[in-house]
Design an enzyme around this catalytic site. Structure first.
Site, PDB file in Angstrom:
ATOM      1  N   GLU A 152      42.730  10.133 -13.635  1.00  0.00           N
ATOM      2  CA  GLU A 152      42.338   8.928 -12.899  1.00  0.00           C
ATOM      3  C   GLU A 152      43.543   7.996 -12.726  1.00  0.00           C
ATOM      4  OE1 GLU A 152      39.423   8.413 -11.558  1.00  0.00           O
ATOM      5  OE2 GLU A 152      38.132   9.884 -12.548  1.00  0.00           O
ATOM      6  N   HIS A 208      42.492  10.601  -7.426  1.00  0.00           N
ATOM      7  CA  HIS A 208      42.683  11.374  -8.660  1.00  0.00           C
ATOM      8  C   HIS A 208      42.865  12.860  -8.353  1.00  0.00           C
ATOM      9  CE1 HIS A 208      38.040  11.769  -9.085  1.00  0.00           C
ATOM     10  NE2 HIS A 208      38.486  12.989  -8.879  1.00  0.00           N
TER      11      HIS A 208
END
Length: 234
Positions: free
Chosen positions: A135, A130
């Site tokens: 994410e 990330h």
């Protein structure tokens, strides 16, 4: 993508500082800043230097929802502790974690980024690839948005709070498109725990499964990694 492998964290800080100082020397007006352990040595180098940011702007990647700037776990607090109290900028922007209207705050922050194009963006990288709180699965065209923190992130952060209930459940975060808009990007990585993410970012396919892999498409990225973080690279 240029890769610089250094012996240790202090060398990493020095190499990153040289790139940042060069950008400032060449007239950079806006720096994009990161929090967490990755940029700490860079900030130590800056504090010890003669660099003057008094006519410059800084923008940060993210802030937790619900934390005041005075909360020691907030990114406002982190930036003041590590950098701003020693080297103030003319203007420093972070998302407002205490906002009552998250959508409006995301819009406000996108406007700030549009008005202050980033000349050099400092990034770290997460173990799952990330960048900021973007994410795996985050679309590459995302702009500033609210991110629900993963269970693993909440658990990892629990050690900083009195109880897991106090840990923020979400953050306001620059999107991947915002990050990619920077003229130059310097990504810092330390430690063996980052080795797979670095390998996937540099050598793997460009995929939303590894958000940092999108940096392969950016024209001016330098990765500075210590030997442990670079250990899986071919």
């Amino acid at each position: 993508m240029k890769i610089i492998v250094v012996k240790n964290a202090s060398e990493l800080g020095k190499q990153a500082f040289d790139l940042l100082a060069k950008a400032v020397d060449e007239g950079a007006k806006t720096l994009g800043l990161a929090t967490g352990s990755s940029p700490v040595e860079l900030y130590q180098e800056i504090v010890a230097s003669q660099l003057d940011f008094s006519q410059m702007t800084s923008v940060n990647l993210d802030e937790y929802v619900g934390l005041s700037p005075e909360n020691p776990q907030s990114y406002h607090y982190f930036m003041n502790q590590h950098l701003f109290q020693y080297k103030p900028f003319k203007r420093s922007y972070l998302p407002d974690g205490q906002t009552k209207d998250i959508q409006a705050e995301c819009g406000r922050y996108n406007q700030i980024l549009a008005e202050n194009p980033v000349d050099l963006q400092v990034l770290g990288i997460g173990q799952n690839g990330h960048i900021a709180f973007n994410e795996p699965g985050t679309p590459f065209d995302s702009v500033t948005h609210e991110v629900a923190l993963t269970e693993s992130t909440i658990k990892a952060n629990a050690r900083f709070f009195n109880s897991i209930d106090e840990v923020p459940k979400s953050a306001i975060c620059m999107g991947i498109a915002n990050i990619m808009a920077a003229k130059e990007i310097v990504l810092l990585a330390k430690g063996e725990s980052k080795a797979k993410a670095i390998k996937d970012m540099v050598e793997g396919p460009v995929t939303t499964d590894v958000p940092a892999s999108v940096l392969q498409k950016h024209p001016n990225v330098t990765v500075i990694a210590d030997q442990a973080a670079a250990s899986l690279l071919k």
